[in-house]
Design a protein around this motif. Sequence first.
Motif, PDB file in Angstrom:
ATOM      1  N   THR A 184       4.629   5.534   2.975  1.00  0.00           N
ATOM      2  CA  THR A 184       4.975   6.890   3.408  1.00  0.00           C
ATOM      3  C   THR A 184       5.559   6.893   4.818  1.00  0.00           C
ATOM      4  O   THR A 184       6.203   7.854   5.224  1.00  0.00           O
ATOM      5  N   ALA A 185       5.336   5.807   5.568  1.00  0.00           N
ATOM      6  CA  ALA A 185       5.884   5.729   6.936  1.00  0.00           C
ATOM      7  C   ALA A 185       7.409   5.728   6.921  1.00  0.00           C
ATOM      8  O   ALA A 185       8.030   5.909   7.962  1.00  0.00           O
TER       9      ALA A 185
ATOM     10  N   ASP B 255       0.284   4.141   0.805  1.00  0.00           N
ATOM     11  CA  ASP B 255       0.130   4.949   2.008  1.00  0.00           C
ATOM     12  C   ASP B 255       1.042   4.422   3.125  1.00  0.00           C
ATOM     13  O   ASP B 255       1.659   5.192   3.852  1.00  0.00           O
ATOM     14  N   ALA B 256       1.146   3.090   3.237  1.00  0.00           N
ATOM     15  CA  ALA B 256       2.026   2.516   4.271  1.00  0.00           C
ATOM     16  C   ALA B 256       3.483   2.842   3.981  1.00  0.00           C
ATOM     17  O   ALA B 256       4.281   3.013   4.892  1.00  0.00           O
TER      18      ALA B 256
ATOM     19  N   ASP C  69       0.844  -1.196   0.000  1.00  0.00           N
ATOM     20  CA  ASP C  69       0.000   0.000   0.000  1.00  0.00           C
ATOM     21  C   ASP C  69       0.883   1.252   0.000  1.00  0.00           C
ATOM     22  O   ASP C  69       1.720   1.430   0.896  1.00  0.00           O
TER      23      ASP C  69
END
Lengths: 814, 154
Positions: free
Chosen positions: A84-85, A81-82, A79
């Motif tokens: 971006t961590a 979005d993950a 993902d």
Amino acid sequence: MKPSILFFDVGNPGYLPVIRDVSSRGFDLILTEPRLIRALVGDGIAAASWDSFVRPETHVTVQREMTRISNDLADALSDPDAQTAFSGRFGSFLPHTGQAFFNHAMELIANEILIIESFETLIQATDLKLVVFGCDNNHVQRALVAAARQHGVPTLQMAHGIYYQRSADIAGETSRLYSDYIAVYGETPKQLYIALGNDADRVLVTGAPLWDSFYDPANRIEQDDARARLGLDPSRPVLMSFPSYNEGVHAHHAIESFRNIEVQESILHAVASMHPQPQLLVRPHPLENHNPDLRSNSDQALEDAYLDWARSFGVSDVRILRDQKIEAIRAADIAIVEEESTVIPELMILDTSMVVITPLPMTGPYTEEIGISVANDQNLASTLRDLLENPAHRAELRARYPESLPRLNHLNDGRASERMVEAIVKLASPQSDTRPTRNANTKLRALLAYRSDVDVDGGAAAVMKETAKALQALDIDVDLSFEMRPPTERYDILHAFNIWQPSTALEQLRYFQDQKKPIVWNPFYLHWCESHWANLAVRAIYDPQRSEGERKEYLIAFTNGSLIVNDTTKFHPNEAVPGFHEQLREMLEIVDHSCVTSTREIQELAKITNVPRIPFTVTPHGVDAAPFRSATPDLFHQKFGIENFLLCVAAVDARKNQIMLVEALKGTGIPLVLIGPCFEPDYLEFCTKHGENLHYLGRQPKEVVASALKAARAHALPSYAEGAALANLEAAVAECPMIVSNRSSEFEYFGSAPYYCDPTSPASIQAAAKVAYQHGRENPAELAALSARIESTYTWSHAAELTLKIYRRELEIR
Amino acid sequence: MGVNAYAAHCTADDRNVAYPIHTHDIVDVRGDIRGTHISYRCRSCQHVFESYRETLAGVSCGSYPCPSCGERAELSPRVFVEFASQCFPYSDLGNLVDLTNEASRIAREWYRHPKIAAVLRHRGVDLGEPTERELLSFVSDGLLRERRRAKPGS
């Protein structure tokens, strides 16, 4: 079964006196270090090995779990979005270093699972009362702290130094306590820990057991005797160096690595420049190169290489001493210490002069006032020369030691081991209250915590703020926070608000759980199952691409409950977000007490999570009645000029269901006024596009809302899910007839007074709206009676009194 | 990887004499929580190998045998500093502190991402948090390498 204590990664034989004494106080021992176990067994003391709890089948469990985790993690990381961590101001390291990072992370996690599983075996087989750590900053030690916490077993770290703040923020550093308790050397380090934000109750002052032997009169060796024992020339000065070492190189440690070399070069330059040349003793850090698997050179080979290097500076009389520490310190005229080190109080106890070499001002607990000399690379030689040539000055500096030592090593009496034993026995004793206690005379301190990723001006935040005000009126010390991980040290109670957003709410609750304080929780659980379906359905029905024929067909199916949208149906326990109900279950396991707005709320929560026992109290919301009771229609009329209308005060969104209200009023000629913010613009567009005689006024000040309620023929809120909508309470106190949904807590608050409707049925809403519109104000006495009842029953002070009862109860339980 | 062309004509005695490593013999410096690891290119057989940097008193010393041909190379502290300065090209402590702070933030936050956090749990224990300190060196190293790629020579 005798109570047991686990000494985990306690490897220094200097702790044996403590461990022996603990055994003599009636505890079974479990240790990780074979060397210490052998020593104890040699003394006739039984000691079990941690390894005996690492069963062969545990490795199978680890393997299975690792397969699950690596697969699930790979899925999670696909993902964007993950991903971006792993990004920040310096970019993302995933593209080139990510694989190495995850390989190593998986290794660490496998070790953690092995420890957690082995600990489970140990817990089953023993009556474990306490885990004592030599250090608690690696992944295995920290996983064990967390596992022990799960079982309610307290943890204690025996300090291995005096921590002070580094220039950089080092993740996982010991500045924040990890174990439940730490036993520190003295009041000075205790104050340093408190200044770093740690709870004073968790910091026990014992002194350093490993220094007790320094106080033994047999170890107060005269200088000449010490030199003779070490074979040193009694006529030439002796300097002793305590170098640092590099634990591991990341960017910050690289600087330290370069610095170590610079310091050693400075020392060698200084020694080479002195006449007669002093004898130099070098004591390497015991943990330097401690991993035998990584070694290519023997100690002797390293020492030879170091001595060769020293000779290249013209320094030939160098002795590397790994043992005989006390003799070496007592033999030295001056010790050279690299920056701030725990060696400093050791040298003070053994009454040895010292020079600290540092390029920066001393920021920690060690200052020149306590009797140490400070030098930099440039003036090290001159500082050493001055001190060597001036024994009286050295003696004057050493004379200052006794004043500060009692705060650096508690009481300066060599009895730290005894105090450590007492601390361990107290924490491990079943009758002992190992939890921090609070003074009964102090004000109760509560932290009311929300997060900033939600509408901080919305209903839940308003409840938090009003509850806080009312608690303050009851003389409770209350702070509000919107931080995800607020500091909690000064509070007795942590009071969290709102399930939503579930991921951040859960993260915050996990953090609170680690703080080991009572957690009170206002979930605002709204049972979104139907609402989730309706939300998708509305988007499908009112899609601008939809033909009018299709829209009608969909609407009929929606009303009779047969519409399936994205595989979601009306009657299934739909999750608002994937994994939501599992998250709810974990939240319920974390919190100690739930404050709910209605019995209905707790029933739905128990049902959806299948958690049957939930400590809860119904703490109904209050309403600020005065502005609504005393308002008149004039302000609204003057401002908007709208009359004879139906009002809906609520955020315009799918859960509040304005669109079905719009559908219901089609063809009735009844004007509809919507007041409230909108965070779903497409939804508002559905309403405005399909509405007849619709007025959207956005968010309005309280006095306008109050006036609108006085002006309206009725207030309508056909929500799919509500807690105790403030808008309904305000409508009631404003004596405005109400059309409410038959889904949530409305029955509990308003009884038979409102006009109820089915929110999925425009026909039902229309029927209720028509009656309310035409006849709602015909019986003002009934409206006034409801208003009076709501005003007297639902107050913030009542909500605060109930909340305070919960706080006290939870503190008493602990 | 190089080809072992040296072992055929070296003797055991030859291999006991270490030659001093120059900066051009060092290929890379990598750090983890256990310490520093240096990659060398063997001057004799061109084989590239990595070795843990051993220190005494925090000072790089010792010699490292090539696993391919057995030639021993000796590392001096100054050569290490010279090469490592190229890998950690921050002359200013403030810059390194800044980078470390950012790496610490990531080391603390990555496992808290909701999607990752849901995976990294075992018997109610958060498996991510205990790794913070040990993974910091990887993050820090990764950020430095990324920065060097983005701004070669910086």
